[in-house]
Design an enzyme around this catalytic site. Structure first.
Site, PDB file in Angstrom:
ATOM      1  N   CYS A  63       0.664  -1.184   0.068  1.00  0.00           N
ATOM      2  CA  CYS A  63       0.178  -0.112   0.092  1.00  0.00           C
ATOM      3  C   CYS A  63       0.916   1.310  -0.007  1.00  0.00           C
ATOM      4  O   CYS A  63       1.847   1.569   0.629  1.00  0.00           O
ATOM      5  CB  CYS A  63      -0.982   0.000   1.114  1.00  0.00           C
ATOM      6  SG  CYS A  63      -1.906   1.475   1.297  1.00  0.00           S
ATOM      7  N   CYS A  88       0.702   5.227   3.259  1.00  0.00           N
ATOM      8  CA  CYS A  88       1.162   5.835   4.450  1.00  0.00           C
ATOM      9  C   CYS A  88       2.818   5.920   3.776  1.00  0.00           C
ATOM     10  O   CYS A  88       3.360   4.809   3.502  1.00  0.00           O
ATOM     11  CB  CYS A  88       1.103   4.813   5.743  1.00  0.00           C
ATOM     12  SG  CYS A  88      -0.382   5.122   6.425  1.00  0.00           S
ATOM     13  N   CYS A 146      -7.566  -1.006   7.233  1.00  0.00           N
ATOM     14  CA  CYS A 146      -6.656   0.128   7.073  1.00  0.00           C
ATOM     15  C   CYS A 146      -6.455   0.655   8.550  1.00  0.00           C
ATOM     16  O   CYS A 146      -7.536   1.220   8.989  1.00  0.00           O
ATOM     17  CB  CYS A 146      -7.251   1.336   6.260  1.00  0.00           C
ATOM     18  SG  CYS A 146      -6.451   2.869   6.382  1.00  0.00           S
ATOM     19  N   TYR A 151     -11.893  30.195  -1.160  1.00  0.00           N
ATOM     20  CA  TYR A 151     -11.838  28.823  -1.103  1.00  0.00           C
ATOM     21  C   TYR A 151     -12.655  28.355   0.100  1.00  0.00           C
ATOM     22  O   TYR A 151     -11.906  27.605   0.771  1.00  0.00           O
ATOM     23  CB  TYR A 151     -10.537  28.189  -1.438  1.00  0.00           C
ATOM     24  CG  TYR A 151      -9.840  28.980  -2.553  1.00  0.00           C
ATOM     25  CD1 TYR A 151      -9.756  28.334  -3.773  1.00  0.00           C
ATOM     26  CD2 TYR A 151      -8.747  29.914  -2.144  1.00  0.00           C
ATOM     27  CE1 TYR A 151      -9.004  28.882  -4.621  1.00  0.00           C
ATOM     28  CE2 TYR A 151      -8.068  30.370  -2.909  1.00  0.00           C
ATOM     29  CZ  TYR A 151      -7.932  30.149  -4.362  1.00  0.00           C
ATOM     30  OH  TYR A 151      -7.116  30.531  -5.314  1.00  0.00           O
ATOM     31  N   GLU A 194     -16.517  30.238  -3.268  1.00  0.00           N
ATOM     32  CA  GLU A 194     -16.188  28.975  -3.345  1.00  0.00           C
ATOM     33  C   GLU A 194     -16.719  28.509  -4.894  1.00  0.00           C
ATOM     34  O   GLU A 194     -17.843  28.971  -5.408  1.00  0.00           O
ATOM     35  CB  GLU A 194     -16.918  27.968  -2.331  1.00  0.00           C
ATOM     36  CG  GLU A 194     -16.968  26.614  -2.655  1.00  0.00           C
ATOM     37  CD  GLU A 194     -15.794  25.925  -2.578  1.00  0.00           C
ATOM     38  OE1 GLU A 194     -15.280  25.188  -3.451  1.00  0.00           O
ATOM     39  OE2 GLU A 194     -14.755  26.101  -1.848  1.00  0.00           O
ATOM     40  N   ASP A 196      -7.399  29.762   1.706  1.00  0.00           N
ATOM     41  CA  ASP A 196      -7.409  28.154   1.884  1.00  0.00           C
ATOM     42  C   ASP A 196      -7.630  27.537   0.599  1.00  0.00           C
ATOM     43  O   ASP A 196      -8.441  26.728   0.373  1.00  0.00           O
ATOM     44  CB  ASP A 196      -8.596  27.839   2.834  1.00  0.00           C
ATOM     45  CG  ASP A 196      -8.438  26.308   3.213  1.00  0.00           C
ATOM     46  OD1 ASP A 196      -7.328  25.623   2.962  1.00  0.00           O
ATOM     47  OD2 ASP A 196      -9.253  25.736   3.837  1.00  0.00           O
ATOM     48  N   CYS A 222      -2.006  23.047   2.391  1.00  0.00           N
ATOM     49  CA  CYS A 222      -1.857  21.706   2.587  1.00  0.00           C
ATOM     50  C   CYS A 222      -0.732  21.032   1.840  1.00  0.00           C
ATOM     51  O   CYS A 222      -0.279  19.897   1.797  1.00  0.00           O
ATOM     52  CB  CYS A 222      -3.220  20.859   2.254  1.00  0.00           C
ATOM     53  SG  CYS A 222      -3.618  21.164   0.430  1.00  0.00           S
TER      54      CYS A 222
END
Length: 407
Positions: free
Chosen positions: A79, A82, A162, A264, A288, A333, A360
């Site tokens: 996977c 992670c 998971c 946003y 938005e 954002d 992010c």
């Protein structure tokens, strides 16, 4: 080097994307499943002009920060969800802080001294590093089995559980051990909301069909109750929304009567938080582009009469003056690609006293910081949060101030 070739190497510094950097005969190698300082045998997975990618398949000399991954699927060739399960908890925070520092110096153009003054660190959220993810999308393979994708691949790895998924999601009969098959679906979306709702939806060509649970789920954040589409955007860590709201309010320090833009804005999380500080007569504009986000904002903020929801792309709304000044505060954002130079220039022209930038992606954030700096603005404060434990992702909240501002 060629794909599948194995090479012994010494690992150097961390790099964006969950990799560490190494060099073999002058060739740059980005190595997953490794730690700085380790001596490993790495298997080449991709060859590109100027660099290769590889997985550490055997650790010859382990770093003190290495731990056994709790998930049996978080290993080379399995996977890809992670990136850092092999890294001790505190070292994961240091890893992410190091990546942020590197992006700020390399892409934002800040000096080491300027980065030092920011005191870059990444804070853990409550709840631990497993069982936190409240929204999980499983891919579906050709036989109808749900699973997760290999790193940088469309190949589905069937899994039985998971471990970073919310406990309520782990118990759902979605994965192969339950006997579930999804022959008509491309993916399966699962949600466990902070309001106690649990939803499963099957996606076919991007269109969700609810299989169980409500189509709109309840969330609790910023002292309010929210209703959002199960397939819509909401922060995936249960503590993320309140953590980000607290950081934004603390950095901006809104004052009664100040006007604000929430760009946003999604369902309106920051707009609602700002409204509670600036008061009922202050003007707040939320922009938005996603239809479900606009609908959620209008529904959830209908009691805040001075909040205007503008449907459209931020760059278009600013350029066409669908969002008008004067404005005191801005919450920015953007998606992972960042706001971009055009949006930054329009914000600078609007003349707010402060901008809180929620990011992010450290690279996109750093590029936008550089654009702000070109207009004389500065990154006055920065906070990092581990909203995505066990992965390479990190969330940032930065305070940007114009040339004349103090702080």
């Amino acid at each position: 080097m060629e794909e599948a070739e194995r090479v012994e190497l010494t690992v150097d510094a961390v790099a964006p994307g969950g990799h560490c950097v190494a060099r073999v005969d002058g060739q740059v190698v980005f190595v997953r499943h490794a730690l700085p300082g380790e001596r490993v045998v790495a298997e080449v997975t991709e060859v590109h002009r100027g660099f290769v990618r590889a997985d550490a398949v055997t650790v010859l000399d382990a770093a003190p920060q290495r731990v056994e991954p709790p998930c049996p699927y978080a290993k080379p060739g399995r996977c890809g969800g992670c990136d850092l399960q092999h890294v001790a908890p505190e070292a994961q925070l240091d890893w992410k802080a190091a990546v942020v520092r590197e992006q700020l110096t390399r892409l934002a153009g800040l000096t080491e001294a300027e980065v030092d003054r920011l005191g870059v660190r990444v804070a853990a959220l409550p709840g631990g590093r497993l069982g936190w993810r409240s929204r999980v999308r499983y891919a579906v393979d050709a036989t109808g089995r749900a699973g997760l994708l290999k790193h940088r691949s469309h190949e589905v790895v069937p899994i039985d559980r998971c471990l970073i998924a919310h406990p309520a999601i782990q118990e759902l009969p979605v994965l192969p051990p339950s006997g579930a098959r999804w022959p008509d679906a491309d993916a399966v979306e699962t949600v466990a909301s902070t309001g106690g709702d649990v939803t499963v939806a099957a996606l076919a060509e991007g269109v969700p069909t609810v299989v169980s649970g409500p189509a709109a789920v309840r969330e609790v954040a910023a002292g309010r109750r929210w209703t959002v589409p199960a397939s819509g955007f909401w922060q995936v860590h249960p503590a993320a929304a309140d953590t980000l709201v607290d950081a934004v309010l603390d950095l901006l320090d809104p004052r009664p009567g100040e006007s604000a833009w929430d760009l946003y804005g999604g369902a309106g999380l920051f707009a609602a938080a700002l409204a509670g500080r600036v008061g009922p007569d202050a003007r707040i504009t939320l922009v938005e582009s996603a239809e479900h986000g606009v609908a959620a904002a209008r529904d959830n903020l209908r009691d805040l009469l001075r909040v205007e929801v503008v449907a459209g792309r931020v760059e278009t709304a600013l350029a066409r003056r669908r969002v008008t000044g004067p404005v005191d505060l801005v919450v920015l954002d953007p998606p992972r690609t960042g706001a971009g130079a055009r949006v930054v220039r329009d914000l600078v022209a609007a003349g707010p006293r402060a901008v809180a930038y929620v990011a992010c992606d450290p690279a996109a954030f750093a590029r936008d910081v550089r654009t702000f700096a070109g207009a004389g603005w500065r990154l006055a404060a920065l906070r990092g949060f581990d909203l995505f434990p066990m992965t390479q992702h990190v969330e940032l909240v930065g305070l940007l101030l114009p040339p004349a501002a103090e702080g």
